[in-house]
Design a protein around this motif. Sequence first.
Motif, PDB file in Angstrom:
ATOM      1  N   PHE A  64       0.838  -1.189   0.000  1.00 57.87           N
ATOM      2  CA  PHE A  64       0.000   0.000   0.000  1.00 57.87           C
ATOM      3  C   PHE A  64       0.876   1.242   0.000  1.00 57.87           C
ATOM      4  CE2 PHE A  64      -2.221  -3.414   2.057  1.00 57.87           C
ATOM      5  CZ  PHE A  64      -3.496  -3.347   1.522  1.00 57.87           C
ATOM      6  N   ASN A  65       0.472   2.258  -0.728  1.00 61.91           N
ATOM      7  CA  ASN A  65       1.128   3.575  -0.689  1.00 61.91           C
ATOM      8  C   ASN A  65       0.434   4.384   0.397  1.00 61.91           C
ATOM      9  OD1 ASN A  65       2.824   2.951  -2.886  1.00 61.91           O
ATOM     10  ND2 ASN A  65       1.173   3.418  -4.307  1.00 61.91           N
ATOM     11  N   HIS A  66       0.691   4.016   1.633  1.00 62.04           N
ATOM     12  CA  HIS A  66      -0.031   4.551   2.780  1.00 62.04           C
ATOM     13  C   HIS A  66       0.958   5.088   3.808  1.00 62.04           C
ATOM     14  CE1 HIS A  66      -2.503   4.568   6.434  1.00 62.04           C
ATOM     15  NE2 HIS A  66      -3.567   4.510   5.646  1.00 62.04           N
ATOM     16  N   PRO A  67       0.648   6.181   4.480  1.00 61.18           N
ATOM     17  CA  PRO A  67       1.538   6.662   5.558  1.00 61.18           C
ATOM     18  C   PRO A  67       1.692   5.596   6.645  1.00 61.18           C
ATOM     19  CG  PRO A  67      -0.228   8.254   5.123  1.00 61.18           C
ATOM     20  CD  PRO A  67      -0.546   7.019   4.341  1.00 61.18           C
ATOM     21  N   MET A  68       2.866   5.537   7.228  1.00 62.84           N
ATOM     22  CA  MET A  68       3.108   4.622   8.346  1.00 62.84           C
ATOM     23  C   MET A  68       3.767   5.393   9.481  1.00 62.84           C
ATOM     24  SD  MET A  68       1.786   1.711   7.651  1.00 62.84           S
ATOM     25  CE  MET A  68       2.512   0.550   8.800  1.00 62.84           C
ATOM     26  N   THR A  69       3.090   6.450   9.908  1.00 61.59           N
ATOM     27  CA  THR A  69       3.572   7.312  10.982  1.00 61.59           C
ATOM     28  C   THR A  69       2.832   6.967  12.273  1.00 61.59           C
ATOM     29  OG1 THR A  69       1.908   9.015  10.564  1.00 61.59           O
ATOM     30  CG2 THR A  69       3.983   9.173   9.317  1.00 61.59           C
ATOM     31  N   PRO A  70       3.304   7.422  13.421  1.00 62.63           N
ATOM     32  CA  PRO A  70       2.576   7.168  14.666  1.00 62.63           C
ATOM     33  C   PRO A  70       1.144   7.714  14.622  1.00 62.63           C
ATOM     34  CG  PRO A  70       4.785   7.924  15.162  1.00 62.63           C
ATOM     35  CD  PRO A  70       4.597   8.073  13.667  1.00 62.63           C
ATOM     36  N   GLU A  71       0.940   8.808  13.906  1.00 58.93           N
ATOM     37  CA  GLU A  71      -0.384   9.425  13.856  1.00 58.93           C
ATOM     38  C   GLU A  71      -1.335   8.740  12.872  1.00 58.93           C
ATOM     39  OE1 GLU A  71       2.818  11.771  15.145  1.00 58.93           O
ATOM     40  OE2 GLU A  71       2.517  11.242  13.046  1.00 58.93           O
ATOM     41  N   HIS A  72      -0.801   8.144  11.802  1.00 55.58           N
ATOM     42  CA  HIS A  72      -1.628   7.562  10.742  1.00 55.58           C
ATOM     43  C   HIS A  72      -0.910   6.357  10.143  1.00 55.58           C
ATOM     44  CE1 HIS A  72      -4.071   8.394   6.787  1.00 55.58           C
ATOM     45  NE2 HIS A  72      -4.508   7.322   7.433  1.00 55.58           N
ATOM     46  N   HIS A  73      -1.466   5.159  10.364  1.00 60.92           N
ATOM     47  CA  HIS A  73      -0.794   3.945   9.894  1.00 60.92           C
ATOM     48  C   HIS A  73      -1.774   2.784   9.737  1.00 60.92           C
ATOM     49  CE1 HIS A  73      -0.716   3.851  14.303  1.00 60.92           C
ATOM     50  NE2 HIS A  73      -0.922   2.549  14.158  1.00 60.92           N
ATOM     51  N   ILE A  74      -1.319   1.767   9.025  1.00 62.00           N
ATOM     52  CA  ILE A  74      -2.064   0.517   8.889  1.00 62.00           C
ATOM     53  C   ILE A  74      -1.684  -0.363  10.076  1.00 62.00           C
ATOM     54  CG2 ILE A  74      -2.359  -1.582   7.512  1.00 62.00           C
ATOM     55  CD1 ILE A  74      -1.823   0.137   5.026  1.00 62.00           C
ATOM     56  N   GLU A  75      -2.695  -0.870  10.789  1.00 62.66           N
ATOM     57  CA  GLU A  75      -2.434  -1.730  11.942  1.00 62.66           C
ATOM     58  C   GLU A  75      -2.184  -3.169  11.526  1.00 62.66           C
ATOM     59  OE1 GLU A  75      -5.131  -1.208  15.214  1.00 62.66           O
ATOM     60  OE2 GLU A  75      -5.318   0.923  14.808  1.00 62.66           O
ATOM     61  N   PHE A  76      -2.984  -3.672  10.552  1.00 58.86           N
ATOM     62  CA  PHE A  76      -2.728  -5.005  10.020  1.00 58.86           C
ATOM     63  C   PHE A  76      -3.262  -5.133   8.608  1.00 58.86           C
ATOM     64  CE2 PHE A  76      -6.820  -5.814  12.285  1.00 58.86           C
ATOM     65  CZ  PHE A  76      -7.588  -6.327  11.245  1.00 58.86           C
ATOM     66  N   ILE A  77      -2.714  -6.134   7.904  1.00 56.30           N
ATOM     67  CA  ILE A  77      -3.155  -6.512   6.564  1.00 56.30           C
ATOM     68  C   ILE A  77      -3.597  -7.969   6.647  1.00 56.30           C
ATOM     69  CG2 ILE A  77      -2.491  -6.847   4.154  1.00 56.30           C
ATOM     70  CD1 ILE A  77      -0.117  -4.916   4.707  1.00 56.30           C
ATOM     71  N   GLU A  78      -4.698  -8.312   5.950  1.00 59.56           N
ATOM     72  CA  GLU A  78      -5.157  -9.701   5.874  1.00 59.56           C
ATOM     73  C   GLU A  78      -5.385 -10.078   4.412  1.00 59.56           C
ATOM     74  OE1 GLU A  78      -7.823 -10.676   9.764  1.00 59.56           O
ATOM     75  OE2 GLU A  78      -8.774  -9.434   8.241  1.00 59.56           O
ATOM     76  N   ALA A  79      -5.064 -11.321   4.088  1.00 59.59           N
ATOM     77  CA  ALA A  79      -5.449 -11.931   2.810  1.00 59.59           C
ATOM     78  C   ALA A  79      -6.429 -13.037   3.171  1.00 59.59           C
ATOM     79  CB  ALA A  79      -4.239 -12.506   2.085  1.00 59.59           C
ATOM     80  N   ILE A  80      -7.629 -12.988   2.581  1.00 66.42           N
ATOM     81  CA  ILE A  80      -8.703 -13.926   2.925  1.00 66.42           C
ATOM     82  C   ILE A  80      -9.227 -14.571   1.647  1.00 66.42           C
ATOM     83  CG2 ILE A  80     -10.970 -14.161   4.021  1.00 66.42           C
ATOM     84  CD1 ILE A  80     -10.366 -11.417   5.416  1.00 66.42           C
ATOM     85  N   SER A  81      -9.273 -15.903   1.608  1.00 71.60           N
ATOM     86  CA  SER A  81      -9.846 -16.581   0.443  1.00 71.60           C
ATOM     87  C   SER A  81     -11.332 -16.268   0.377  1.00 71.60           C
ATOM     88  CB  SER A  81      -9.621 -18.094   0.528  1.00 71.60           C
ATOM     89  OG  SER A  81     -10.274 -18.635   1.657  1.00 71.60           O
ATOM     90  N   MET A  82     -11.904 -16.325  -0.816  1.00 70.13           N
ATOM     91  CA  MET A  82     -13.324 -15.983  -1.002  1.00 70.13           C
ATOM     92  C   MET A  82     -14.242 -16.850  -0.151  1.00 70.13           C
ATOM     93  SD  MET A  82     -13.646 -13.394  -2.903  1.00 70.13           S
ATOM     94  CE  MET A  82     -13.097 -12.492  -4.318  1.00 70.13           C
ATOM     95  N   ASP A  83     -13.845 -18.103   0.114  1.00 69.72           N
ATOM     96  CA  ASP A  83     -14.684 -18.978   0.939  1.00 69.72           C
ATOM     97  C   ASP A  83     -14.420 -18.801   2.434  1.00 69.72           C
ATOM     98  OD1 ASP A  83     -12.219 -20.226   1.276  1.00 69.72           O
ATOM     99  OD2 ASP A  83     -12.797 -22.073   0.256  1.00 69.72           O
TER     100      ASP A  83
END
Length: 128
Positions: A64-83
């Motif tokens: 992701f082209n997302h900020p990763m600063t203490p103020e604004h960040h992604i906490e986790f990423i998940e990959a989930i199969s359709m089922d």
Amino acid sequence: MTEKLELYKCVSCTNVVEVVHDGVGELVCCDAAMDKMGENTPNPENAHFAHVERLDGETKKVFFNHPMTPEHHIEFIEAISMDGKYVKRKFLKENEPAEMYFRCDCKEGYIIRLLCNLDGVWTTKEQH
């Protein structure tokens, strides 16, 4: 009624809970019902849009082209199969690249989901 893989957040302490199997009860934290977190769908110009590279066979890299600063960040990423049978989650730290590698022989595709500390839950569906 709760359903597998739904996310809920406590309005008081901000605990986040992911449901692991369907249930009929209400999720409660800090003596109050937890709020179900809605899922947003980004467009390609949005920082919450998942970019997926196919590396070799079943190995994929999502970033992701997302900020990763203490103020604004992604906490986790998940990959989930359709089922919903396959789930891979990576918890991220501030200032860490917003990326994850995973293997998935998901014939029908998969969902990439993230939790942003400010903007909530975002999902991108990858069809095959």
